[in-house]
Design a protein around this motif. Structure first.
Motif, PDB file in Angstrom:
ATOM      1  N   LEU A 555      40.846  61.711  15.088  1.00 22.35           N
ATOM      2  CA  LEU A 555      40.349  62.353  13.862  1.00 22.35           C
ATOM      3  C   LEU A 555      39.754  63.726  14.164  1.00 22.35           C
ATOM      4  O   LEU A 555      39.974  64.689  13.427  1.00 22.35           O
ATOM      5  CB  LEU A 555      39.286  61.473  13.198  1.00 22.35           C
ATOM      6  CG  LEU A 555      39.770  60.216  12.468  1.00 22.35           C
ATOM      7  CD1 LEU A 555      38.581  59.329  12.122  1.00 22.35           C
ATOM      8  CD2 LEU A 555      40.541  60.581  11.212  1.00 22.35           C
ATOM      9  N   CYS A 556      38.985  63.825  15.260  1.00 24.99           N
ATOM     10  CA  CYS A 556      38.340  65.095  15.638  1.00 24.99           C
ATOM     11  C   CYS A 556      39.385  66.165  15.973  1.00 24.99           C
ATOM     12  O   CYS A 556      39.208  67.336  15.624  1.00 24.99           O
ATOM     13  CB  CYS A 556      37.419  64.891  16.839  1.00 24.99           C
ATOM     14  SG  CYS A 556      35.945  63.904  16.474  1.00 24.99           S
ATOM     15  N   LEU A 557      40.458  65.772  16.665  1.00 25.13           N
ATOM     16  CA  LEU A 557      41.480  66.724  17.078  1.00 25.13           C
ATOM     17  C   LEU A 557      42.416  67.112  15.932  1.00 25.13           C
ATOM     18  O   LEU A 557      42.887  68.244  15.843  1.00 25.13           O
ATOM     19  CB  LEU A 557      42.313  66.131  18.225  1.00 25.13           C
ATOM     20  CG  LEU A 557      41.554  65.887  19.540  1.00 25.13           C
ATOM     21  CD1 LEU A 557      42.421  65.099  20.515  1.00 25.13           C
ATOM     22  CD2 LEU A 557      41.089  67.191  20.161  1.00 25.13           C
ATOM     23  N   LYS A 558      42.660  66.157  15.036  1.00 30.04           N
ATOM     24  CA  LYS A 558      43.636  66.346  13.963  1.00 30.04           C
ATOM     25  C   LYS A 558      43.090  67.138  12.784  1.00 30.04           C
ATOM     26  O   LYS A 558      43.800  67.913  12.148  1.00 30.04           O
ATOM     27  CB  LYS A 558      44.108  64.958  13.494  1.00 30.04           C
ATOM     28  CG  LYS A 558      45.207  64.972  12.454  1.00 30.04           C
ATOM     29  CD  LYS A 558      45.571  63.539  12.080  1.00 30.04           C
ATOM     30  CE  LYS A 558      46.544  63.498  10.920  1.00 30.04           C
ATOM     31  NZ  LYS A 558      46.828  62.115  10.488  1.00 30.04           N
ATOM     32  N   ASN A 559      41.806  66.958  12.473  1.00 29.88           N
ATOM     33  CA  ASN A 559      41.236  67.543  11.255  1.00 29.88           C
ATOM     34  C   ASN A 559      40.379  68.769  11.559  1.00 29.88           C
ATOM     35  O   ASN A 559      39.741  68.861  12.604  1.00 29.88           O
ATOM     36  CB  ASN A 559      40.387  66.496  10.526  1.00 29.88           C
ATOM     37  CG  ASN A 559      41.232  65.331  10.048  1.00 29.88           C
ATOM     38  OD1 ASN A 559      41.879  65.392   9.036  1.00 29.88           O
ATOM     39  ND2 ASN A 559      41.234  64.244  10.825  1.00 29.88           N
ATOM     40  N   LYS A 560      40.365  69.692  10.600  1.00 31.69           N
ATOM     41  CA  LYS A 560      39.579  70.921  10.752  1.00 31.69           C
ATOM     42  C   LYS A 560      38.101  70.704  10.448  1.00 31.69           C
ATOM     43  O   LYS A 560      37.238  71.320  11.042  1.00 31.69           O
ATOM     44  CB  LYS A 560      40.136  72.017   9.846  1.00 31.69           C
ATOM     45  CG  LYS A 560      41.516  72.502  10.271  1.00 31.69           C
ATOM     46  CD  LYS A 560      42.026  73.598   9.353  1.00 31.69           C
ATOM     47  CE  LYS A 560      43.415  74.071   9.788  1.00 31.69           C
ATOM     48  NZ  LYS A 560      43.941  75.116   8.885  1.00 31.69           N
ATOM     49  N   GLY A 561      37.807  69.821   9.492  1.00 28.64           N
ATOM     50  CA  GLY A 561      36.418  69.571   9.128  1.00 28.64           C
ATOM     51  C   GLY A 561      35.694  68.748  10.184  1.00 28.64           C
ATOM     52  O   GLY A 561      36.298  68.196  11.109  1.00 28.64           O
ATOM     53  N   GLN A 562      34.361  68.683  10.050  1.00 29.41           N
ATOM     54  CA  GLN A 562      33.550  67.917  10.993  1.00 29.41           C
ATOM     55  C   GLN A 562      33.737  66.418  10.764  1.00 29.41           C
ATOM     56  O   GLN A 562      33.839  65.958   9.632  1.00 29.41           O
ATOM     57  CB  GLN A 562      32.079  68.283  10.824  1.00 29.41           C
ATOM     58  CG  GLN A 562      31.770  69.755  11.020  1.00 29.41           C
ATOM     59  CD  GLN A 562      32.213  70.261  12.381  1.00 29.41           C
ATOM     60  OE1 GLN A 562      32.183  69.531  13.358  1.00 29.41           O
ATOM     61  NE2 GLN A 562      32.614  71.512  12.449  1.00 29.41           N
ATOM     62  N   VAL A 563      33.761  65.660  11.861  1.00 31.89           N
ATOM     63  CA  VAL A 563      33.918  64.205  11.801  1.00 31.89           C
ATOM     64  C   VAL A 563      32.626  63.552  12.267  1.00 31.89           C
ATOM     65  O   VAL A 563      32.147  63.819  13.376  1.00 31.89           O
ATOM     66  CB  VAL A 563      35.090  63.720  12.682  1.00 31.89           C
ATOM     67  CG1 VAL A 563      35.200  62.199  12.654  1.00 31.89           C
ATOM     68  CG2 VAL A 563      36.397  64.368  12.234  1.00 31.89           C
ATOM     69  N   ALA A 564      32.056  62.703  11.409  1.00 38.87           N
ATOM     70  CA  ALA A 564      30.848  61.960  11.776  1.00 38.87           C
ATOM     71  C   ALA A 564      31.197  60.495  11.953  1.00 38.87           C
ATOM     72  O   ALA A 564      32.025  59.950  11.217  1.00 38.87           O
ATOM     73  CB  ALA A 564      29.785  62.111  10.697  1.00 38.87           C
TER      74      ALA A 564
END
Length: 671
Positions: A555-564
């Protein structure tokens, strides 16, 4: 993972009870601040705080006395010059005395800056501008700039006190003493002197000094200072109590489980202290901006002072005055004071709510949060498991099934294991368990005398090739039991969804969180049931701890927004560490959570998730308001100053006035 560890005491440092904002640029009295060590060992905090508070009060009153005296001389000078028309040595002397009273400290700090190579700071700009004004015989303007600058500084300090108090209240978490029970006597000692295993007595009204377990006594404790939760909690023998809680009613005898330096209160104080060293990107930008901005403005002022007279033949004093006005306007205090104060206000507001944010960089990150992955057990659900069904098979009885399961789970600290042990009515003979192996993500394997017991999930049965009829059931977690490779049946464990979970999920969506995922090691049936009840459309079930890490990493690598990632802080440490923002829920007393998480929510209230996002967004909004206001006003008055349309009075508004407005605006975060 985006984490910034920046140590820049010039801009913003917190320690003990004093916030030193812009020690060099702002010009705080270094003798006054010298007593504060940034190392700030927790056991010395309260010791220093009273002395520092006394010094701060003395400093405040002496500054007020200086301001009143300087203002008196300044007003008399104005009356003589402009109302009575008296000029000469008397009027000049009055303005000079007024100037020296308020300006001596600034000139001294400017000189100290020169000695260490720190030339382009606010003290230097003010000193050059005001002494230059005296040199061209603009005495009232010179005195007024220094006087009103110091008045503005004093008002800013009063505003700072409000922010200071929001964090300073955390220092009261530390108890001054512990009642140590030794050889039948009660001795009053410092918490640092008590060792693990010793007994302490906590009387009604006293703050619990160390983490421990209640041996004797029942009471009600106030946990609000740690969790932000106002409802007191009942405690009894066997319950854990933490340092910082207040004993409200009964007498408690507590066995200490942690030394003070490792206690909950010590960790919280260290966490809050270290938070100020982790700067947001905006703060780092302003730091770099100020380093280039001020020298450029000084160079521009020098060109304005000397080039026009050289080429046009106009009066030198006219252009020097314009250059001096430019120097006063260019002081960047509005930016470099209000921005760190704004972030500190955000950290303070969060702490009051029972949410510990480990740095202003994480306030920035969570303000732009788009993806939230939430663990199910203990986060969305209460994590309070109860045996709801016992289904024996292959001629085993209910009693036998529960007996074997309780013995096999004897050494496990998993909530499900505790539920099984609590459901077993008899005594569990510990000596019967010869071997015990915990298989992460599957279950446990134990030997009871010569009998091999397997207790775990459906994956464990497939792994061991055990024939069974039922894989999963709706409405609960299924725990399978195998005795000597014969399937003995299953136990259904039920958990409840938290009352506030549905509202919290709804609030997160309303705040613009685009993607909500539920991650769990539980079965697909249970995961689906919980997700549907909460309105979560995407969920992943039967995950091992390493599966959760891989999923969040993707999720962190795939998406531009911040992942919590939001977990209970007990068995989610690896995935909490991997997320852009790791959030630990119900972390009170959990060492792993406090160490690993970026944001620590001290209790189990899910509604604090949307609350911290709102605090972060309000902080960011106010900080950007201050940046736009400060830069717009500065540029406007700089333009006026260059063409000769601004006097020292306008310069004062551009410097002191804007700084004061931005500081007061930053204080709104605490409301």
């Amino acid at each position: 993972m985006l984490k910034h560890y920046v140590d820049d005491s010039e801009y913003f440092s917190y320690c003990g009870t004093r916030i030193a904002v812009l020690l060099n640029a702002k010009g705080e009295d270094m003798d006054y601040i010298q007593g504060i060590s940034h190392e700030c060992v927790v056991c010395k905090l309260n010791e220093k705080s009273e002395k520092l508070e006394m010094k701060h009060n003395e400093h405040k009153f002496s500054t007020l006395y200086i301001l009143i005296s300087s203002t008196t001389f300044y007003v008399i000078g104005l009356v003589l010059k402009f109302l009575l028309g008296i000029e000469g040595i008397i009027t000049i002397s009055l303005f000079a005395i007024s100037y020296i009273l308020v300006g001596f400290k600034i000139i001294k700090l400017a000189f100290k800056g020169l000695m260490v190579g720190d030339i382009f700071n606010e003290n230097f700009l003010l000193t050059v501008a005001t002494l230059g004004a005296f040199a061209i015989m603009e005495y009232p303007e010179a005195a007024s700039v220094m006087l009103f600058y110091r008045i503005g500084e004093y008002l800013q300090d009063l505003a700072l006190n409000r922010s200071r108090k929001s964090i300073k209240s955390l220092l009261k978490l530390k108890a001054e003493f512990a009642n140590l029970k030794k050889n039948g006597e009660i001795i009053k000692v410092k918490p640092e002197e008590v060792k693990i295993g010793e007994l302490i007595l906590v009387r009604p009204g006293e703050r619990i000094p160390l983490d421990g377990v209640i041996i004797d006594g029942q009471s009600v404790v106030d946990t609000s200072a740690l969790t932000g939760e106002s409802i007191p909690r009942e405690v009894k023998p066997g319950d854990q109590v933490l340092s910082g809680m207040i004993n409200l009613s009964g007498l408690l005898l507590v066995k200490v489980t942690k030394e003070f330096k490792e206690s909950t209160v010590a960790r919280i104080l260290r966490l809050v202290e270290e938070a100020s060293a982790r700067k947001a990107r905006v703060e780092q930008f302003i730091t770099r901006f100020a380093r280039y901005y001020t020298p450029v403005v000084v160079g521009l002022a020098a060109l304005i002072a000397f080039l026009p007279p050289l080429f046009t033949g106009t009066l030198l004093t006219l252009w020097v005055y314009r250059a001096l006005v430019l120097l006063v306007i260019s002081c960047p205090c509005a930016l470099i004071l209000s921005i760190p104060l704004g972030y500190f206000g955000g950290l303070g507001k969060s702490a009051k709510e029972g949410i510990l944010v480990k740095g202003s960089n994480f306030l920035d990150l969570i303000a732009s949060l788009k993806i939230v992955a939430i663990d199910k057990t203990g986060t969305l659900t209460k994590g309070v498991f109860k045996v709801s069904e016992i289904i024996p098979e292959n001629e085993f009885s209910r009693e036998e099934l529960l007996y074997y399961a309780a013995l096999a789970e004897l050494h496990s600290n998993h909530p499900i294991a505790r539920a099984i042990r609590e459901a077993y009515p008899g005594e569990i003979a510990k000596e019967l368990v010869n071997e015990y192996v915990e298989i992460a993500g599957y279950g446990v394997k134990a030997k009871i005398n010569s009998t091999l017991i397997l207790v775990g999930n459906d994956r464990l049965l497939h792994k061991e090739n055990i024939k069974h009829r039922v894989c999963d059931v709706v409405g609960g977690t299924i725990v399978h039991v195998v005795v000597d490779n014969v399937y003995a049946g299953y136990i259904v464990i039920s958990d409840e969804i938290k009352e506030e979970a549905t509202l919290a999920i709804r609030e997160l969506k309303r705040l613009g969180v685009e993607k909500l995922l539920m991650l769990t090691g539980d079965s697909r049936h249970v995961a689906k049931t919980v997700a549907e009840k909460l309105g979560i459309t995407e969920y992943y079930a039967e995950l091992l701890p390493e599966d959760k890490v891989r999923l969040v990493e993707k999720l962190c690598l795939k998406n531009k927004g911040q992942v919590a990632f939001v977990g209970d802080g007990v068995n989610d440490a690896p995935v909490i560490a991997r997320a852009d923002i790791g959030i630990a829920m119900g972390a009170l007393g959990s060492d792993a959570a406090i160490e690993v998480a970026d944001i620590v929510i001290m209790d189990d209230d899910l509604l604090k998730l949307p609350r911290i996002i709102r605090i972060a967004r309000k902080t960011r909004s106010i900080i950007f308001q201050n940046i736009i206001l400060a830069l717009t006003v500065k540029m406007f008055f700089l333009s006026l100053g260059i063409i000769g349309e601004a006097t020292m009075w306008e310069a004062l508004i551009a410097d002191v006035g804007v700084a004061l407005v931005t500081v007061l605006n930053a204080m709104r975060i605490l409301k």
